[in-house]
Design a protein around this motif. Structure first.
Motif, PDB file in Angstrom:
ATOM      1  N   SER A 195     -46.242  67.395  -1.891  1.00  0.00           N
ATOM      2  CA  SER A 195     -46.155  68.819  -1.564  1.00  0.00           C
ATOM      3  C   SER A 195     -47.556  69.413  -1.419  1.00  0.00           C
ATOM      4  CB  SER A 195     -45.383  69.580  -2.651  1.00  0.00           C
ATOM      5  OG  SER A 195     -46.047  69.477  -3.902  1.00  0.00           O
ATOM      6  N   LEU A 196     -47.602  70.603  -0.824  1.00  0.00           N
ATOM      7  CA  LEU A 196     -48.827  71.380  -0.707  1.00  0.00           C
ATOM      8  C   LEU A 196     -48.650  72.672  -1.489  1.00  0.00           C
ATOM      9  CD1 LEU A 196     -49.547  70.927   3.120  1.00  0.00           C
ATOM     10  CD2 LEU A 196     -50.357  69.528   1.211  1.00  0.00           C
ATOM     11  N   SER A 197     -49.694  73.080  -2.194  1.00  0.00           N
ATOM     12  CA  SER A 197     -49.598  74.252  -3.065  1.00  0.00           C
ATOM     13  C   SER A 197     -50.591  75.326  -2.635  1.00  0.00           C
ATOM     14  CB  SER A 197     -49.868  73.845  -4.515  1.00  0.00           C
ATOM     15  OG  SER A 197     -49.874  74.963  -5.377  1.00  0.00           O
ATOM     16  N   GLU A 198     -50.074  76.559  -2.451  1.00  0.00           N
ATOM     17  CA  GLU A 198     -50.879  77.749  -2.173  1.00  0.00           C
ATOM     18  C   GLU A 198     -51.743  77.594  -0.920  1.00  0.00           C
ATOM     19  OE1 GLU A 198     -52.999  78.667  -5.738  1.00  0.00           O
ATOM     20  OE2 GLU A 198     -51.190  79.259  -6.836  1.00  0.00           O
ATOM     21  N   PHE A 212     -56.612  74.539  -0.638  1.00  0.00           N
ATOM     22  CA  PHE A 212     -55.302  74.434  -1.289  1.00  0.00           C
ATOM     23  C   PHE A 212     -55.241  73.094  -2.021  1.00  0.00           C
ATOM     24  CE2 PHE A 212     -55.112  73.035   3.100  1.00  0.00           C
ATOM     25  CZ  PHE A 212     -54.503  71.793   3.019  1.00  0.00           C
ATOM     26  N   ASP A 213     -54.136  72.864  -2.726  1.00  0.00           N
ATOM     27  CA  ASP A 213     -53.921  71.603  -3.446  1.00  0.00           C
ATOM     28  C   ASP A 213     -52.873  70.754  -2.736  1.00  0.00           C
ATOM     29  OD1 ASP A 213     -55.733  72.087  -5.497  1.00  0.00           O
ATOM     30  OD2 ASP A 213     -54.241  73.146  -6.716  1.00  0.00           O
ATOM     31  N   VAL A 215     -50.372  67.783  -3.724  1.00  0.00           N
ATOM     32  CA  VAL A 215     -49.818  67.263  -4.975  1.00  0.00           C
ATOM     33  C   VAL A 215     -48.926  66.060  -4.684  1.00  0.00           C
ATOM     34  CG1 VAL A 215     -48.481  67.802  -7.041  1.00  0.00           C
ATOM     35  CG2 VAL A 215     -49.852  69.589  -5.935  1.00  0.00           C
ATOM     36  N   ASP A 217     -46.471  63.505  -6.814  1.00  0.00           N
ATOM     37  CA  ASP A 217     -45.811  63.362  -8.116  1.00  0.00           C
ATOM     38  C   ASP A 217     -44.922  62.125  -8.096  1.00  0.00           C
ATOM     39  OD1 ASP A 217     -44.910  64.025 -10.726  1.00  0.00           O
ATOM     40  OD2 ASP A 217     -43.140  64.984  -9.867  1.00  0.00           O
ATOM     41  N   THR A 279     -48.960  62.450 -12.006  1.00  0.00           N
ATOM     42  CA  THR A 279     -49.126  63.412 -10.919  1.00  0.00           C
ATOM     43  C   THR A 279     -50.589  63.417 -10.489  1.00  0.00           C
ATOM     44  OG1 THR A 279     -47.328  64.828 -11.718  1.00  0.00           O
ATOM     45  CG2 THR A 279     -48.933  65.832 -10.231  1.00  0.00           C
ATOM     46  N   VAL A 281     -53.337  65.498  -8.216  1.00  0.00           N
ATOM     47  CA  VAL A 281     -53.621  66.755  -7.527  1.00  0.00           C
ATOM     48  C   VAL A 281     -54.984  66.634  -6.847  1.00  0.00           C
ATOM     49  CG1 VAL A 281     -53.909  69.246  -7.740  1.00  0.00           C
ATOM     50  CG2 VAL A 281     -52.261  68.048  -9.219  1.00  0.00           C
ATOM     51  N   ARG A 283     -57.775  68.549  -4.435  1.00  0.00           N
ATOM     52  CA  ARG A 283     -58.211  69.812  -3.840  1.00  0.00           C
ATOM     53  C   ARG A 283     -58.687  69.527  -2.417  1.00  0.00           C
ATOM     54  NH1 ARG A 283     -56.714  74.967  -4.553  1.00  0.00           N
ATOM     55  NH2 ARG A 283     -58.364  76.439  -3.957  1.00  0.00           N
ATOM     56  N   SER A 322     -46.437  73.198   5.891  1.00  0.00           N
ATOM     57  CA  SER A 322     -46.936  74.575   5.788  1.00  0.00           C
ATOM     58  C   SER A 322     -47.464  75.014   7.146  1.00  0.00           C
ATOM     59  CB  SER A 322     -48.058  74.669   4.747  1.00  0.00           C
ATOM     60  OG  SER A 322     -47.570  74.392   3.461  1.00  0.00           O
TER      61      SER A 322
END
Length: 333
Positions: A195-198, A212-213, A215, A217, A279, A281, A283, A322
Protein backbone atom coordinates in the motif's frame (compact mmCIF):
# COMPACT_ATOMS: atom_id res chain seq x y z
CA UNK A 1 7.91 -39.35 21.47
CA UNK A 2 10.19 -39.69 18.45
CA UNK A 3 10.48 -38.25 14.97
CA UNK A 4 9.81 -40.67 12.14
CA UNK A 5 12.70 -41.67 9.90
CA UNK A 6 11.07 -41.35 6.49
CA UNK A 7 12.40 -42.64 3.20
CA UNK A 8 10.77 -43.22 -0.15
CA UNK A 9 11.48 -46.24 -2.34
CA UNK A 10 10.43 -47.41 -5.79
CA UNK A 11 8.11 -49.92 -4.15
CA UNK A 12 6.26 -47.28 -2.14
CA UNK A 13 6.02 -44.97 -5.14
CA UNK A 14 4.14 -47.72 -6.99
CA UNK A 15 1.88 -48.16 -3.99
CA UNK A 16 1.16 -44.44 -3.93
CA UNK A 17 0.10 -44.52 -7.56
CA UNK A 18 -2.25 -47.39 -6.80
CA UNK A 19 -4.16 -45.35 -4.23
CA UNK A 20 -3.86 -41.94 -5.92
CA UNK A 21 -7.41 -41.93 -7.24
CA UNK A 22 -8.68 -42.63 -3.73
CA UNK A 23 -7.29 -39.38 -2.40
CA UNK A 24 -9.67 -36.95 -4.12
CA UNK A 25 -11.81 -34.51 -2.16
CA UNK A 26 -10.34 -35.45 1.21
CA UNK A 27 -11.80 -38.95 1.39
CA UNK A 28 -10.19 -42.35 1.01
CA UNK A 29 -12.13 -44.91 -1.03
CA UNK A 30 -10.18 -47.84 0.40
CA UNK A 31 -11.16 -51.50 0.33
CA UNK A 32 -12.76 -53.14 3.30
CA UNK A 33 -10.47 -54.55 6.01
CA UNK A 34 -9.04 -57.98 5.35
CA UNK A 35 -9.75 -60.79 7.74
CA UNK A 36 -7.18 -60.89 10.55
CA UNK A 37 -6.14 -63.90 12.52
CA UNK A 38 -5.12 -61.52 15.25
CA UNK A 39 -6.36 -58.13 16.35
CA UNK A 40 -6.80 -55.73 13.38
CA UNK A 41 -4.39 -52.77 13.29
CA UNK A 42 -5.52 -49.73 15.22
CA UNK A 43 -4.30 -46.13 15.29
CA UNK A 44 -5.30 -42.52 15.76
CA UNK A 45 -3.90 -39.54 13.89
CA UNK A 46 -3.37 -36.05 15.31
CA UNK A 47 -2.66 -33.21 12.85
CA UNK A 48 -1.30 -29.85 14.05
CA UNK A 49 -1.64 -28.02 10.73
CA UNK A 50 -1.18 -24.24 10.38
CA UNK A 51 -4.25 -22.04 10.04
CA UNK A 52 -2.68 -20.26 7.07
CA UNK A 53 0.31 -20.10 4.76
CA UNK A 54 1.66 -17.26 2.66
CA UNK A 55 0.46 -17.19 -0.95
CA UNK A 56 3.71 -17.61 -2.96
CA UNK A 57 5.63 -17.68 0.32
CA UNK A 58 7.98 -20.12 2.03
CA UNK A 59 6.63 -23.27 3.73
CA UNK A 60 5.29 -23.40 7.27
CA UNK A 61 6.16 -26.19 9.68
CA UNK A 62 3.66 -28.52 11.36
CA UNK A 63 3.46 -32.04 12.79
CA UNK A 64 1.38 -35.18 12.49
CA UNK A 65 1.38 -37.79 15.25
CA UNK A 66 0.43 -41.46 14.85
CA UNK A 67 -0.64 -43.23 18.05
CA UNK A 68 -0.88 -47.02 18.17
CA UNK A 69 -4.04 -47.73 20.16
CA UNK A 70 -3.86 -51.49 19.65
CA UNK A 71 -2.32 -54.20 21.80
CA UNK A 72 0.43 -55.22 19.39
CA UNK A 73 3.27 -53.50 17.57
CA UNK A 74 2.09 -52.24 14.15
CA UNK A 75 3.74 -50.80 11.03
CA UNK A 76 2.12 -47.80 9.34
CA UNK A 77 2.37 -45.47 6.35
CA UNK A 78 0.99 -41.94 5.97
CA UNK A 79 -1.07 -40.73 2.98
CA UNK A 80 -1.22 -36.99 2.28
CA UNK A 81 -3.14 -35.05 -0.34
CA UNK A 82 -4.32 -31.49 -0.91
CA UNK A 83 -7.37 -30.15 -2.72
CA UNK A 84 -7.63 -26.59 -4.01
CA UNK A 85 -9.35 -24.44 -6.63
CA UNK A 86 -9.01 -25.00 -10.37
CA UNK A 87 -6.78 -21.93 -10.63
CA UNK A 88 -4.01 -23.84 -8.84
CA UNK A 89 -1.11 -24.33 -11.29
CA UNK A 90 1.62 -26.96 -11.29
CA UNK A 91 4.40 -26.52 -8.72
CA UNK A 92 1.98 -24.45 -6.63
CA UNK A 93 1.99 -26.60 -3.47
CA UNK A 94 4.84 -28.36 -1.73
CA UNK A 95 5.11 -30.66 1.27
CA UNK A 96 8.46 -31.46 2.89
CA UNK A 97 9.50 -33.73 5.73
CA UNK A 98 12.46 -33.43 8.08
CA UNK A 99 14.88 -36.33 8.01
CA UNK A 100 15.87 -36.94 11.65
CA UNK A 101 19.08 -38.63 10.52
CA UNK A 102 20.63 -35.37 9.34
CA UNK A 103 18.02 -32.74 10.25
CA UNK A 104 17.51 -31.61 6.65
CA UNK A 105 14.24 -30.93 4.88
CA UNK A 106 13.49 -33.20 1.95
CA UNK A 107 10.75 -32.92 -0.65
CA UNK A 108 7.77 -35.22 -0.39
CA UNK A 109 6.92 -36.19 -4.01
CA UNK A 110 3.38 -35.14 -4.91
CA UNK A 111 1.39 -36.10 -8.00
CA UNK A 112 -0.44 -33.19 -9.65
CA UNK A 113 -3.93 -33.81 -11.01
CA UNK A 114 -6.36 -31.30 -12.51
CA UNK A 115 -9.94 -32.54 -12.21
CA UNK A 116 -13.24 -31.12 -13.41
CA UNK A 117 -13.87 -29.14 -10.23
CA UNK A 118 -10.57 -28.89 -8.35
CA UNK A 119 -6.85 -29.61 -8.33
CA UNK A 120 -5.20 -32.25 -6.16
CA UNK A 121 -1.65 -33.01 -5.11
CA UNK A 122 -1.29 -36.48 -3.60
CA UNK A 123 1.32 -38.96 -2.42
CA UNK A 124 2.32 -41.66 0.02
CA UNK A 125 4.78 -40.85 2.78
CA UNK A 126 6.64 -44.08 3.27
CA UNK A 127 10.03 -45.70 3.92
CA UNK A 128 11.49 -49.15 3.10
CA UNK A 129 10.32 -50.99 6.21
CA UNK A 130 7.39 -48.78 7.17
CA UNK A 131 7.00 -47.03 10.51
CA UNK A 132 6.70 -49.47 13.39
CA UNK A 133 5.05 -48.17 16.54
CA UNK A 134 4.85 -50.29 19.69
CA UNK A 135 1.50 -50.91 21.35
CA UNK A 136 0.44 -47.77 23.21
CA UNK A 137 3.27 -45.76 21.65
CA UNK A 138 3.32 -42.83 19.26
CA UNK A 139 5.58 -41.23 16.69
CA UNK A 140 5.58 -37.62 15.43
CA UNK A 141 6.45 -36.70 11.86
CA UNK A 142 7.86 -33.20 11.26
CA UNK A 143 6.40 -31.68 8.07
CA UNK A 144 6.00 -28.33 6.37
CA UNK A 145 3.59 -27.13 3.69
CA UNK A 146 3.94 -24.18 1.35
CA UNK A 147 2.34 -22.53 -1.66
CA UNK A 148 5.31 -21.24 -3.72
CA UNK A 149 3.10 -20.84 -6.81
CA UNK A 150 5.87 -21.99 -9.12
CA UNK A 151 9.58 -22.66 -9.19
CA UNK A 152 12.27 -20.16 -8.12
CA UNK A 153 12.35 -17.31 -10.65
CA UNK A 154 9.53 -18.97 -12.57
CA UNK A 155 6.43 -18.02 -10.63
CA UNK A 156 2.86 -18.38 -11.87
CA UNK A 157 1.69 -15.11 -13.38
CA UNK A 158 -2.03 -15.71 -12.86
CA UNK A 159 -4.46 -18.09 -11.23
CA UNK A 160 -4.41 -19.19 -7.62
CA UNK A 161 -6.54 -20.24 -4.68
CA UNK A 162 -7.77 -18.86 -1.38
CA UNK A 163 -7.35 -22.01 0.68
CA UNK A 164 -6.12 -25.59 0.48
CA UNK A 165 -7.67 -28.65 2.13
CA UNK A 166 -4.94 -30.87 3.59
CA UNK A 167 -6.12 -34.47 3.98
CA UNK A 168 -4.05 -36.93 6.01
CA UNK A 169 -4.66 -40.62 6.63
CA UNK A 170 -2.75 -43.29 8.54
CA UNK A 171 -2.85 -46.78 7.01
CA UNK A 172 -1.54 -50.15 8.17
CA UNK A 173 1.30 -51.55 6.11
CA UNK A 174 -0.33 -54.95 5.75
CA UNK A 175 -1.71 -54.81 2.21
CA UNK A 176 -5.26 -53.97 3.26
CA UNK A 177 -5.00 -50.20 2.61
CA UNK A 178 -7.50 -49.56 5.40
CA UNK A 179 -7.69 -45.95 6.63
CA UNK A 180 -7.35 -46.40 10.38
CA UNK A 181 -7.83 -42.68 11.00
CA UNK A 182 -7.93 -39.58 8.79
CA UNK A 183 -8.13 -35.83 9.24
CA UNK A 184 -8.82 -32.87 6.93
CA UNK A 185 -7.64 -29.37 7.75
CA UNK A 186 -8.46 -26.21 5.76
CA UNK A 187 -5.46 -23.90 5.43
CA UNK A 188 -5.93 -20.35 4.17
CA UNK A 189 -3.57 -18.93 1.54
CA UNK A 190 -2.94 -15.30 2.49
CA UNK A 191 -1.09 -12.77 0.29
CA UNK A 192 1.31 -9.99 1.08
CA UNK A 193 -0.26 -6.54 1.49
CA UNK A 194 1.26 -3.56 -0.33
CA UNK A 195 0.00 0.00 0.00
CA UNK A 196 0.87 3.69 -0.25
CA UNK A 197 0.33 6.02 2.70
CA UNK A 198 -0.46 9.77 2.62
CA UNK A 199 0.25 10.42 -1.05
CA UNK A 200 -0.28 14.11 -1.88
CA UNK A 201 -3.12 14.88 -4.27
CA UNK A 202 -1.09 17.27 -6.47
CA UNK A 203 2.41 17.77 -7.87
CA UNK A 204 3.83 20.51 -10.10
CA UNK A 205 5.64 19.55 -13.29
CA UNK A 206 9.24 20.65 -12.83
CA UNK A 207 8.50 21.59 -9.22
CA UNK A 208 9.26 20.20 -5.77
CA UNK A 209 8.93 16.44 -5.21
CA UNK A 210 6.11 14.88 -3.25
CA UNK A 211 6.79 12.49 -0.36
CA UNK A 212 4.90 9.49 1.04
CA UNK A 213 5.41 6.00 2.50
CA UNK A 214 5.35 2.72 0.60
CA UNK A 215 4.30 -0.04 3.00
CA UNK A 216 4.87 -3.78 2.53
CA UNK A 217 3.23 -5.98 5.16
CA UNK A 218 3.62 -9.74 5.60
CA UNK A 219 0.71 -10.81 7.83
CA UNK A 220 1.32 -14.49 7.07
CA UNK A 221 3.40 -17.15 8.89
CA UNK A 222 5.56 -17.53 5.76
CA UNK A 223 8.87 -15.87 4.98
CA UNK A 224 9.29 -14.52 1.44
CA UNK A 225 12.33 -14.56 -0.85
CA UNK A 226 12.89 -13.69 -4.54
CA UNK A 227 10.64 -10.70 -3.96
CA UNK A 228 10.25 -7.55 -6.05
CA UNK A 229 8.51 -4.67 -4.24
CA UNK A 230 7.62 -2.36 -7.14
CA UNK A 231 6.21 1.15 -7.45
CA UNK A 232 4.74 1.87 -10.88
CA UNK A 233 4.88 5.48 -12.00
CA UNK A 234 4.90 7.90 -14.91
CA UNK A 235 7.88 7.79 -17.35
CA UNK A 236 8.46 11.49 -16.59
CA UNK A 237 8.90 10.80 -12.87
CA UNK A 238 12.09 10.43 -10.86
CA UNK A 239 11.75 8.19 -7.80
CA UNK A 240 14.05 8.37 -4.80
CA UNK A 241 14.09 6.41 -1.54
CA UNK A 242 15.51 7.56 1.78
CA UNK A 243 18.32 5.40 3.12
CA UNK A 244 19.02 4.74 6.79
CA UNK A 245 21.53 7.59 6.95
CA UNK A 246 18.85 10.06 5.79
CA UNK A 247 20.23 10.54 2.29
CA UNK A 248 18.10 10.18 -0.82
CA UNK A 249 18.96 7.65 -3.51
CA UNK A 250 17.51 7.69 -7.03
CA UNK A 251 16.15 4.39 -8.39
CA UNK A 252 16.48 3.09 -11.92
CA UNK A 253 13.25 3.03 -13.92
CA UNK A 254 12.52 -0.39 -15.43
CA UNK A 255 10.24 -1.29 -18.34
CA UNK A 256 8.82 -4.67 -19.28
CA UNK A 257 9.21 -3.78 -22.94
CA UNK A 258 5.49 -3.58 -23.69
CA UNK A 259 4.53 -0.22 -25.26
CA UNK A 260 2.07 1.74 -23.16
CA UNK A 261 2.76 -0.15 -19.93
CA UNK A 262 3.94 1.95 -16.98
CA UNK A 263 7.52 1.93 -15.83
CA UNK A 264 8.40 0.72 -12.37
CA UNK A 265 11.14 0.93 -9.75
CA UNK A 266 12.23 -1.77 -7.33
CA UNK A 267 12.11 -0.22 -3.87
CA UNK A 268 14.42 -2.85 -2.29
CA UNK A 269 15.86 -4.53 -5.37
CA UNK A 270 14.66 -7.42 -7.54
CA UNK A 271 15.48 -10.24 -5.12
CA UNK A 272 14.60 -8.85 -1.73
CA UNK A 273 12.71 -10.61 1.04
CA UNK A 274 10.54 -10.14 4.11
CA UNK A 275 10.12 -12.25 7.24
CA UNK A 276 6.83 -13.63 8.52
CA UNK A 277 4.88 -11.01 10.44
CA UNK A 278 7.18 -8.13 9.46
CA UNK A 279 6.34 -4.75 7.93
CA UNK A 280 8.69 -2.72 5.71
CA UNK A 281 8.09 1.03 5.39
CA UNK A 282 10.02 2.90 2.70
CA UNK A 283 10.03 6.68 2.51
CA UNK A 284 9.61 7.68 -1.12
CA UNK A 285 10.10 10.98 -2.94
CA UNK A 286 8.73 11.48 -6.48
CA UNK A 287 9.32 14.47 -8.75
CA UNK A 288 7.92 15.10 -12.22
CA UNK A 289 9.96 16.88 -14.90
CA UNK A 290 8.76 20.04 -16.65
CA UNK A 291 7.58 18.09 -19.72
CA UNK A 292 5.08 16.00 -17.73
CA UNK A 293 1.59 16.53 -19.24
CA UNK A 294 -0.89 18.25 -16.96
CA UNK A 295 -3.67 16.03 -15.64
CA UNK A 296 -4.04 12.85 -13.65
CA UNK A 297 -1.22 10.34 -13.26
CA UNK A 298 -1.06 7.28 -11.05
CA UNK A 299 1.25 5.63 -8.57
CA UNK A 300 0.71 1.89 -8.16
CA UNK A 301 2.26 -0.54 -5.65
CA UNK A 302 2.72 -4.20 -6.65
CA UNK A 303 4.69 -7.16 -5.35
CA UNK A 304 6.11 -9.88 -7.61
CA UNK A 305 7.43 -13.20 -6.30
CA UNK A 306 9.78 -15.43 -8.29
CA UNK A 307 10.14 -13.14 -11.28
CA UNK A 308 11.99 -14.58 -14.22
CA UNK A 309 14.12 -12.72 -16.76
CA UNK A 310 11.17 -10.53 -17.80
CA UNK A 311 10.41 -7.78 -15.28
CA UNK A 312 7.02 -7.73 -13.57
CA UNK A 313 6.13 -11.31 -14.54
CA UNK A 314 5.67 -13.61 -11.57
CA UNK A 315 3.13 -14.28 -8.84
CA UNK A 316 1.56 -10.85 -8.47
CA UNK A 317 -0.20 -8.95 -5.69
CA UNK A 318 -1.10 -5.27 -6.17
CA UNK A 319 -2.42 -2.63 -3.81
CA UNK A 320 -4.68 0.35 -4.37
CA UNK A 321 -3.37 2.94 -6.81
CA UNK A 322 -3.10 6.61 -5.87
CA UNK A 323 -3.97 9.41 -8.29
CA UNK A 324 -1.84 12.56 -8.45
CA UNK A 325 -2.96 15.63 -10.39
CA UNK A 326 -0.04 17.12 -12.31
CA UNK A 327 -0.17 20.90 -12.46
CA UNK A 328 1.64 22.90 -15.17
CA UNK A 329 4.95 24.58 -14.27
CA UNK A 330 3.24 27.97 -14.00
CA UNK A 331 1.38 26.69 -10.94
CA UNK A 332 4.63 26.84 -8.96
CA UNK A 333 4.79 30.64 -9.14
Amino acid sequence: MSIARIRRSRRTAVAAAAVGTALLCGALALPAPAAFAVEPPQATLSVEAPDSIGFAGRPVEFTETITNTGTQSTTYNLVLDTTSDLGTPEHAITIDYKDPADGTWKAFPLEFNRGDHNVTYSGLLSWPDGLTVPAGGEVTVALRIGAPMGLPHDGASNGGFQSVALHSAVIARDGSWVALDQKTRTIKAEPLITSLSEVPDEAVAGGDPIEFDAVLDDPTPSDYVNLGNVLFTDPHATVQVRDEDGSWRALEKVSNGIPGDPVGVYLQGRDSGILAGDTTVTRVRVSYDATTPAGATRLGPCVFVNEGAVPFRGTTTCGTQSTVQILPPTAAS
